[in-house]
Scaffold this motif. Structure first.
Motif, PDB file in Angstrom:
ATOM      1  N   GLU A 294      -1.660  13.526  -3.144  1.00  0.00           N
ATOM      2  CA  GLU A 294      -0.329  13.971  -3.549  1.00  0.00           C
ATOM      3  C   GLU A 294       0.741  12.914  -3.316  1.00  0.00           C
ATOM      4  O   GLU A 294       1.833  12.985  -3.869  1.00  0.00           O
ATOM      5  CB  GLU A 294       0.065  15.227  -2.760  1.00  0.00           C
ATOM      6  CG  GLU A 294      -0.251  16.482  -3.494  1.00  0.00           C
ATOM      7  CD  GLU A 294      -0.187  17.678  -2.568  1.00  0.00           C
ATOM      8  OE1 GLU A 294       0.464  17.589  -1.509  1.00  0.00           O
ATOM      9  OE2 GLU A 294      -0.807  18.692  -2.905  1.00  0.00           O
ATOM     10  N   LYS A 295       0.384  11.964  -2.499  1.00  0.00           N
ATOM     11  CA  LYS A 295       1.238  10.820  -2.223  1.00  0.00           C
ATOM     12  C   LYS A 295       1.820  10.207  -3.509  1.00  0.00           C
ATOM     13  O   LYS A 295       2.903   9.639  -3.494  1.00  0.00           O
ATOM     14  CB  LYS A 295       0.342   9.795  -1.511  1.00  0.00           C
ATOM     15  CG  LYS A 295       0.975   8.625  -0.861  1.00  0.00           C
ATOM     16  CD  LYS A 295      -0.182   7.815  -0.204  1.00  0.00           C
ATOM     17  CE  LYS A 295       0.229   6.388   0.066  1.00  0.00           C
ATOM     18  NZ  LYS A 295       0.718   6.187   1.409  1.00  0.00           N
ATOM     19  N   VAL A 296       1.085  10.322  -4.620  1.00  0.00           N
ATOM     20  CA  VAL A 296       1.566   9.689  -5.858  1.00  0.00           C
ATOM     21  C   VAL A 296       2.948  10.200  -6.258  1.00  0.00           C
ATOM     22  O   VAL A 296       3.743   9.462  -6.859  1.00  0.00           O
ATOM     23  CB  VAL A 296       0.601   9.897  -7.054  1.00  0.00           C
ATOM     24  CG1 VAL A 296      -0.690   9.121  -6.854  1.00  0.00           C
ATOM     25  CG2 VAL A 296       0.319  11.378  -7.287  1.00  0.00           C
ATOM     26  N   SER A 297       3.236  11.452  -5.913  1.00  0.00           N
ATOM     27  CA  SER A 297       4.502  12.017  -6.387  1.00  0.00           C
ATOM     28  C   SER A 297       5.708  11.387  -5.679  1.00  0.00           C
ATOM     29  O   SER A 297       6.833  11.499  -6.140  1.00  0.00           O
ATOM     30  CB  SER A 297       4.507  13.534  -6.216  1.00  0.00           C
ATOM     31  OG  SER A 297       4.234  13.835  -4.871  1.00  0.00           O
ATOM     32  N   GLU A 298       5.439  10.688  -4.544  1.00  0.00           N
ATOM     33  CA  GLU A 298       6.556  10.041  -3.830  1.00  0.00           C
ATOM     34  C   GLU A 298       7.241   8.987  -4.686  1.00  0.00           C
ATOM     35  O   GLU A 298       8.449   8.786  -4.600  1.00  0.00           O
ATOM     36  CB  GLU A 298       6.031   9.349  -2.557  1.00  0.00           C
ATOM     37  CG  GLU A 298       5.624  10.309  -1.469  1.00  0.00           C
ATOM     38  CD  GLU A 298       4.921   9.575  -0.326  1.00  0.00           C
ATOM     39  OE1 GLU A 298       5.111   8.348  -0.182  1.00  0.00           O
ATOM     40  OE2 GLU A 298       4.190  10.245   0.417  1.00  0.00           O
ATOM     41  N   VAL A 299       6.465   8.280  -5.508  1.00  0.00           N
ATOM     42  CA  VAL A 299       7.052   7.179  -6.279  1.00  0.00           C
ATOM     43  C   VAL A 299       7.059   7.430  -7.791  1.00  0.00           C
ATOM     44  O   VAL A 299       7.631   6.646  -8.546  1.00  0.00           O
ATOM     45  CB  VAL A 299       6.322   5.844  -5.990  1.00  0.00           C
ATOM     46  CG1 VAL A 299       6.665   5.342  -4.605  1.00  0.00           C
ATOM     47  CG2 VAL A 299       4.812   5.992  -6.179  1.00  0.00           C
TER      48      VAL A 299
END
Lengths: 510, 100, 504
Positions: B40-45
Motif C-alpha cells: 500500500e506504500k505506493v499510494s504515498e507517492v
C-alpha cells in the motif's frame, strides 16, 4: 572433468570452427557432465541427449560441407523451461503443464537453433518464474553448485546452476524482477536482462507481460554478448519488440574501455540493508574501475524504495490474467472433482491441484489488486510509481553513463530459510526490480566471494534503455580487471561437484 | 484498506477459478493482509499529477499486415495438447453458467 | 417455464415511456483475425471451415503466444467510427476483460475499456412512416470474438441439460466492432421499429463500407437490445433488461415489443424488473431470463500489456473520411429518385431491409424494377416461409443473373421462380441451375415451328378459323405447343409463329 566443459562458449566456438573438436564431442562432454552432477544440482527438468547429439552431428556435417556458421554454432545451450520448445516438454516449472509438448518454438529458441546452437534440455525454475530460489518449482529445487544446501537464486536458478556447474557453457533465462541477475549473483556467473523489447517474448510463458525479458546466462561477459547478439532483434510476433537494429554487443566487450566513463552509485541501494561482504566486494570493484579512469559519483533514486511495492502489485495483477489460460481445456492438466462436475468445477479443481502455493498467492493478490473498487488504489498507483522510477532513472542518466548497485542484498541463503516468509523472499529483488519497472537493461557479473561465507557476490550495472552495449563495455572491462586480480575465473574456486554426486542424489529433491 | 476477510479471499478465489481449501483461505487471508499492508506504500507517492506507465518502452501503432501467417496450426497440432477431444473439437464438461 | 404475462401494447405505451439502448457487434471481414494471422471465418472465403482449422497458437491462447493488432481491422474500425459520425480518439488502447468461459481461449477477452477507438456519434435512421431519428452513439470499440460451443446431450441442444460441450476456436479472435448507443428516448410506439431500422442502417453502413459481410444469419451482425420503461411523468430511468441472441431483423422488432409488453405487465402490478440478461427465442417469440447481473461481474479490466496504444494520424483519419460512402439516409433519398420507385415500392424495399441487396443487384446489371420485384416478391415470400431474412437466401449477383436470364428470354417468370428455389437450396448460380435442371425456354424457332406445324396439321378446323381471321382460335394451338414444349417456351413468341405459319 573434461577440459571441453570448462571452456567458455566463445573458446569452444573457436575450437569448433578450427575443427579441433566436433560439436558431437562437445555435446557429449556436456551430456556426460549432466549425467555426473545433475543428480546433485538438479538444474535440468528435461534433457534431450538424443536430439542434442543429432543436432550436433548435423552442425558438424554442415561445417564439413563448408557452410558458413556463426560464432556459437555447435555450442550446446540450456534453455529455461519458461520458453516453449517444439516437441520438447515445456512446463514453466508447474505441474499444470506437466507433459505438454508445444507445437511451436519460442522466437529466442528458434534464433538459437538457427545460429546452430545445440539445445541440451530445459532448466528448472520457480513455478511460472515466481520466486527467488527455485524452491517454488513443482519438480523440486535446484541446488547451488557452490553449496548444495543453498539456493541457486531464482526464478532462473536452473539456468544459472547449469552454467555454474559446467553442465552447459551458456543458457537462456528470463528476468521479470531479477530472475536472471539474482541467480547470477549467487552462483558466480554472468546474467543480462536486456532492454525491454530487445529480445522477443514470443513463446516465453508470460509471467508479467510488461516486465518479462529474455536474456543470456553465461560464465563470461563475452559469452553473454555473443548470445545477446543471437537472440536480440525485431520480431513481428511480439508487438512490444523494438524494431530498430542493435549494435554488436560482442564488439562492445572486445573494445571495453572505461576511461572517462561516469558510473553512478545509487545511494538508496548502498545501505546497511546489504550484507557486509556484498558491499565490500561492490566497493572494491568500483575502486578497480576508478583506477582505470572511470568516474564514480553518487546519485539518488528516491523512488526506488517504492519499487518493490509497485512490483508486487503489477506482477500479480498481470500474472493473474496471464495464468487464466491454464484451465484444463486446450492443454495441460485436467483434474475432475470426485463424481464429475461442471466445467467451472473442473477448471477450479485443476487450478487448485495444478498450481503451487506461491502461484495461488500471487493470483489471489493480483485478482484483488485489479478488482472493482481497488484498481485505482493498487494497480493504478503502482503504474504511477513506475513513472516515478523511470523519472529517477532519467534524472540519474542525465549525469552518468551507467548505474552500479550490488545485485542482491545477500549471498545465497539456505534452502528453506525464507520459504515461509514471502515478504522476506520478495526483498531479494530490491536492487533488480527497478530495471524491470523502467524497462532498462542490467547486467550482473561476479565481483568476488563474500569474506564472511566464501559465497559469490555479484555487481549490477544498469544503463539507459537501448544502451545495452554500455553494460557490455563496463562489464567486460571489470571482468578483465578482476580476472587479473584473481588469477583466473571465480568458478575455479567452486567446489568440485563430482565428490558430491552420490550424497546429493540420495537425498533427492529436498 | 488492508483488512482482508476470509470471505473476500473466497470471493477472489472464485473469480480466479481456484478451488482453495478452507486452510488455504485461512492462511492466505493472513498473508494477503500483511502483503497488502506492505504494498500500500505506493499510494504515498502516487499523486494525481503523476501519469501511469503501462509500457516501459513507449511505442504506438504497432500493426500487422492483413496476411495469413505461416503459423496456422493443423487440427492435429491444435488438439495435440487437449486433455480431451472428439477428433476435431475440444471436449469440456457441462457448463453451468451462460455466455457473458 | 410459465409464459410471461403481457400487457396490451397500446395500453403499455399509455402508461409507460419505453427507453431503448442497442449494442451491435459487427464482425469485420478482414482476411485475418484481430490479433492473430489466422484466416478469418467472418470473411466469406473462409466461412464454414472445419472446426479448429483456422487457428494459430494465438487463437488457442497457447502459453507464450502473443497478440499483434491487424492494421486492416483498425482501418475498418476507424472508417466505421467515422460513418457513425464519431470522433476518432487521438489515442486509444486495448484492455483485458477477465472472465472464465470455455469459449474464451485466454479466459480474458482483448477489448477496449475506457479508451475506445471512436466515441460520441450519431446515426440518422428513417422509419416507414417517414419519421427520422438521430440515434446517439456513445462509442464504438474494437475487440475479439470468442469461439463456438456446441452443447451435446439433453434434448434441446441448449446449454441447460447438456452432458458435455464441444469447443471450436475458429471464431476465436474474429475482429469485432461493438457499437453502443446512448439511451434512446422519444421513439414511443415506434421503439421496436426504430430498433430494427437502426440495426438495418448499421448493416447498410457496414456493407457500403465493405468492412463486413454483415449477414445476421451467420452472426456477422449481432444485436443486444436494452429495454426499460418509466412511468409517464417520471424522471428516473427504469431498470433495464438486456435481450441477447436477437439474430434477425424481424426478431429485433419482436423482441423489443415483447419486452415492453412484459415489463409493462409486471410494473403495472406493482412488481419490479430484475436487471438481467434475457434470451430471445425465435420459435416462441418470447424472452427468458438468463444470468442476473451481480457483483460477480467483476471483469478486472486493465490495459493490455501485450499491445500498444493506437494513435491514428490526422492524415489517416482524413484519408478514410474522404472516401466514406454517402450516409444511408441521404442515399435512400437519392436512390428513390434514381430508381423511380413510388413511395410504396421504396418502403417495401426499406422495410424488408433490402436496400443494399437491391442496390447491389442493380449494380450487378439488373433494372431497378426487376431487382425490387425479385427481392420484395419471391425471395421475401421464401424468407417468411423459412423464418429468416431474404438477404440470407441469395446474393445480389445471383438475382441479377436471374433477372438477366428473364430479360434474355431464356426464362419465363414461372421458370425463374423454379430457378430461384434452386439458388436458395444452394444448387449454384442461376445459369448453372438452368443447365442442370434443363429449365431454359425453347427459343429455337426451328423446334417451335415443327411443333406448331404438327399442331396445325392435327387441328385443320382451327387452321381454317385462323385463316378466316378468327385469331383468338390460335389459343388452342398455342396451348398444345406449350404442352409439347413442357412449358419451356415463350408463349408470346409461339403466338407470333402460329399466326405466321397459319397464314403461310
Amino acid at each position: 572433468m573434461s577440459d571441453l566443459i570448462r571452456l567458455s562458449a566463445a573458446e569452444l566456438g573457436e575450437r569448433l570452427a578450427s575443427g579441433d573438436v566436433s560439436s558431437v564431442e562437445a555435446t557429449q562432454a556436456h551430456l556426460d557432465r549432466i549425467a555426473a552432477v545433475d543428480g546433485a544440482v538438479h538444474a535440468f527438468l528435461h534433457v534431450d541427449g538424443e536430439r542434442a547429439l543429432e543436432t550436433a552431428a548435423d552442425i558438424d556435417r554442415r561445417r564439413a560441407a563448408g557452410d558458413r556458421l556463426g560464432a556459437l554454432a555447435g555450442v550446446p545451450i540450456a534453455i529455461k523451461d519458461v520458453l516453449v520448445t517444439e516437441g520438447m516438454p515445456s512446463t514453466a516449472g508447474s505441474r499444470i503443464l506437466q507433459g505438454w509438448l508445444p507445437p511451436y518454438d519460442a522466437t529466442p529458441v528458434r534464433l538459437v537453433r538457427e545460429a546452430g546452437m545445440v539445445p541440451l534440455g530445459k532448466t528448472n525454475m520457480d513455478e511460472f518464474a515466481m520466486g527467488s530460489s527455485t524452491e517454488h518449482s513443482a519438480y523440486g529445487p535446484t541446488h547451488n553448485p557452490w553449496d548444495l544446501e543453498r539456493i541457486p537464486g531464482g526464478s532462473g536458478g536452473g539456468s544459472a546452476a547449469s552454467v555454474a556447474s559446467f553442465e552447459a557453457p551458456l543458457a537462456l533465462g528470463s528476468d521479470t524482477g531479477g530472475s536472471i541477475r539474482q541467480p547470477a549473483h549467487v552462483t558466480g556467473t554472468v546474467g543480462v536482462k536486456p532492454t525491454y523489447g530487445a529480445v522477443s517474448r514470443y513463446g516465453s510463458i508470460a509471467l508479467a507481460s510488461s516486465l518479462d525479458q529474455i536474456g543470456p546466462v553465461t560464465r563470461t561477459v563475452l559469452d553473454a554478448a555473443l548470445l545477446h547478439d543471437v537472440i536480440a532483434g525485431h520480431d513481428p510476433h511480439d508487438s512490444t519488440s523494438i524494431p530498430e537494429p542493435w549494435p554488436s554487443m560482442a564488439d562492445a566487450v572486445r573494445r571495453a574501455d572505461v576511461a572517462g566513463l561516469r558510473i553512478g552509485v545509487v545511494k538508496q541501494l548502498d545501505s546497511d540493508g546489504f550484507q557486509a561482504g556484498v558491499r565490500q566486494r561492490f566497493h572494491e570493484a568500483l575502486e578497480l574501475l576508478e583506477r582505470q579512469g572511470a568516474e564514480i559519483v553518487e546519485v539518488s533514486a528516491p523512488h526506488f524504495e517504492y519499487a518493490i511495492a509497485a512490483y508486487y502489485l503489477i506482477l500479480p495483477a498481470e500474472a493473474s490474467s496471464n495464468l487464466a489460460k491454464f484451465d484444463s481445456v486446450r492443454f495441460g492438466l485436467r483434474v475432475t472433482p470426485d463424481g464429475g462436475g461442471t466445467v467451472e468445477q473442473v477448471m477450479a479443481a485443476t487450478r487448485e491441484a495444478g498450481f503451487g502455493p506461491e502461484v495461488k498467492r500471487r493470483i489471489i493478490l493480483g485478482t484483488y489488486a485489479l478488482s472493482a473498487g481497488y484498481y485505482d488504489a493498487y494497480y493504478g498507483s503502482a503504474q504511477k510509481v513506475r513513472t516515478l522510477v523511470q523519472r529517477d532513472f532519467d534524472a540519474a542518466f542525465a549525469s552518468v553513463d551507467v548505474l552500479a548497485t550490488p545485485t542482491a542484498p545477500t549471498t545465497a541463503f539456505k534452502l528453506g530459510e525464507k520459504l515461509d516468509d514471502p515478504l522476506a523472499m520478495y526483498l531479494n529483488d530490491v536492487a533488480t526490480i527497478p530495471a524491470n519497472l523502467a524497462g532498462v537493461p542490467g547486467i550482473s557479473i561476479p565481483a568476488g566471494l563474500a569474506p564472511e561465507d566464501g559465497l559469490p557476490v555479484g555487481i549490477q550495472f544498469l544503463a539507459p534503455a537501448r544502451e545495452d552495449a554500455r553494460l557490455y563495455n563496463v562489464g567486460g572491462a571489470l571482468e578483465q580487471l578482476l580476472l587479473a586480480e584473481w588469477g583466473g575465473p571465480i568458478l575455479d574456486r567452486a567446489p568440485d561437484l563430482s565428490t558430491h554426486e552420490l550424497l546429493a542424489t540420495e537425498e533427492g529433491a529436498v | 484498506m488492508s483488512e482482508i476477510s476470509a470471505e473476500q479471499v473466497a470471493h477472489l478465489a472464485n473469480l480466479a477459478r481456484i478451488a482453495l481449501t478452507e486452510e488455504e483461505i485461512e492462511h492466505l487471508t493472513a498473508e494477503l493482509g500483511q502483503i497488502m499492508q506492505a504494498v500500500e506504500k505506493v499510494s504515498e507517492v502516487a499523486t494525481p499529477d503523476v501519469p501511469p506507465t503501462s509500457h516501459p518502452i513507449p511505442m504506438h501503432n504497432v500493426f500487422r499486415d492483413d496476411v495469413v501467417g505461416d503459423n496456422v496450426l493443423s487440427p492435429e497440432q491444435a488438439l495435440s495438447g487437449a486433455p480431451e477431444s472428439d477428433g476435431s473439437r475440444f471436449v469440456v464438461s457441462a457448463i453451468l453458467g451462460e455466455e457473458q | 417455464m410459465a409464459r410471461a404475462e403481457l400487457m396490451d401494447y397500446d395500453k403499455a405505451l399509455e402508461l409507460f415511456e419505453p427507453v431503448i439502448g442497442l449494442e451491435v457487434h459487427v464482425e469485420l471481414n478482414t482476411t485475418t483475425k484481430m490479433f492473430s494471422p489466422a484466416p478469418n471465418p467472418a470473411n466469406s472465403a473462409f466461412h464454414g471451415a472445419e472446426p479448429n482449422t483456422l487457428v494459430t497458437p494465438v487463437c488457442l491462447g497457447l502459453p507464450g503466444s502473443l497478440p499483434v493488432v491487424n492494421g486492416a481491422a483498425v482501418r475498418s474500425s476507424i472508417s466505421l467510427g467515422l460513418a457513425l459520425g464519431c470522433t476518432i480518439a487521438e489515442s486509444s488502447r486495448f484492455a483485458r476483460k477477465n472472465y472464465f468461459y470455455p469459449d474464451l481461449a485466454k479466459n480474458y477477452q482483448i477489448s477496449q475499456y475506457d479508451e475506445p477507438i471512436a466515441y460520441e456519434g450519431s446515426v440518422e435512421v428513417e422509419l416507414a412512416n417517414g419519421r427520422v431519428f438521430q440515434v446517439p452513439i456513445e462509442r464504438a470499440h474494437m475487440e475479439e470474438d470468442a469461439g463456438k460451443l456446441t452443447h451435446v446431450g439433453g434434448s434441446t441442444g441448449r446449454i441447460q441439460g447438456a452432458e458435455y460441450s464441444l469447443v471450436d476456436y475458429n471464431r476465436a479472435g474474429v475482429p469485432l466492432v461493438e457499437i453502443v448507443t446512448k439511451p434512446i428516448f422519444g421513439a414511443e410506439a415506434d421503439a421496436p421499429e426504430l430498433a430494427k431500422a437502426y440495426v438495418s442502417t448499421i448493416r447498410d453502413i457496414a456493407l457500403s463500407l465493405g468492412i463486413s459481410e454483415a449477414r445476421m444469419e451467420r452472426g456477422n451482425l449481432r444485436c443486444d437490445a436494452n429495454v426499460s420503461l418509466r412511468p409517464r411523468g417520471t424522471e428516473p430511468l427504469g431498470t433495464r433488461t438486456e435481450t441477447k441472441n436477437v439474430n434477425s431483423f424481424r426478431s429485433i422488432e419482436r423482441a423489443v415489443r415483447y419486452e415492453i409488453q412484459r415489463q409493462a405487465a409486471i410494473l403495472a402490478k406493482g412488481g419490479t424488473i430484475t436487471q438481467e440478461t434475457r434470451h430471445w427465442h425465435e420459435d416462441t417469440g418470447t424472452t427468458s431470463p438468463g444470468r442476473p447481473k451481480s457483483d460477480a461481474d467483476d471483469y478486472r479490466y486493465f490495459p493490455e500489456p501485450d499491445l500498444l496504444p493506437v494513435e491514428p494520424s490526422r492524415e489517416l483519419i482524413e484519408e478514410l473520411r474522404a472516401v466514406l460512402p454517402e450516409p444511408p439516409a441521404a442515399r435512400r433519398r437519392r436512390l428513390k429518385g434514381e430508381w423511380g420507385f413510388t413511395d410504396l415500392e421504396f418502403q417495401d424495399v426499406v422495410n424488408g431491409g433490402l436496400l443494399v441487396e437491391v442496390t447491389l443487384t442493380v449494380a450487378a446489371g439488373a433494372t431497378p424494377a426487376a431487382a425490387r420485384k425479385w427481392w420484395t416478391g419471391e425471395l421475401t415470400r421464401l424468407a417468411n416461409a423459412g423464418q429468416t431474412d431474404a438477404a440470407s437466401l441469395a446474393t445480389p449477383e445471383q438475382v441479377a443473373e436471374l433477372a438477366a436470364l428473364v430479360g434474355e428470354g431464356v426464362l419465363t417468370d414461372r421458370l425463374a421462380r423454379q430457378v430461384l428455389e434452386g439458388v436458395v437450396a444452394g444448387e449454384g448460380s442461376p445459369r448453372e441451375i438452368v443447365e442442370a435442371r434443363g429449365l431454359a425456354v425453347v427459343s429455337d424457332d426451328g423446334a417451335l415451328v415443327a411443333a406448331i406445324d404438327e399442331a396445325l396439321a392435327s387441328q385443320p378446323d382451327v387452321l381454317a378459323k385462323i385463316r378466316d381471321g378468327k385469331v383468338q382460335a390460335a389459343g388452342a394451338v398455342i396451348g398444345a405447343v406449350m404442352k409439347a414444349m413442357h412449358g419451356k417456351a415463350d408463349a408470346a413468341r409461339v403466338r407470333e409463329l402460329v399466326l405466321e405459319r397459319a397464314q403461310g
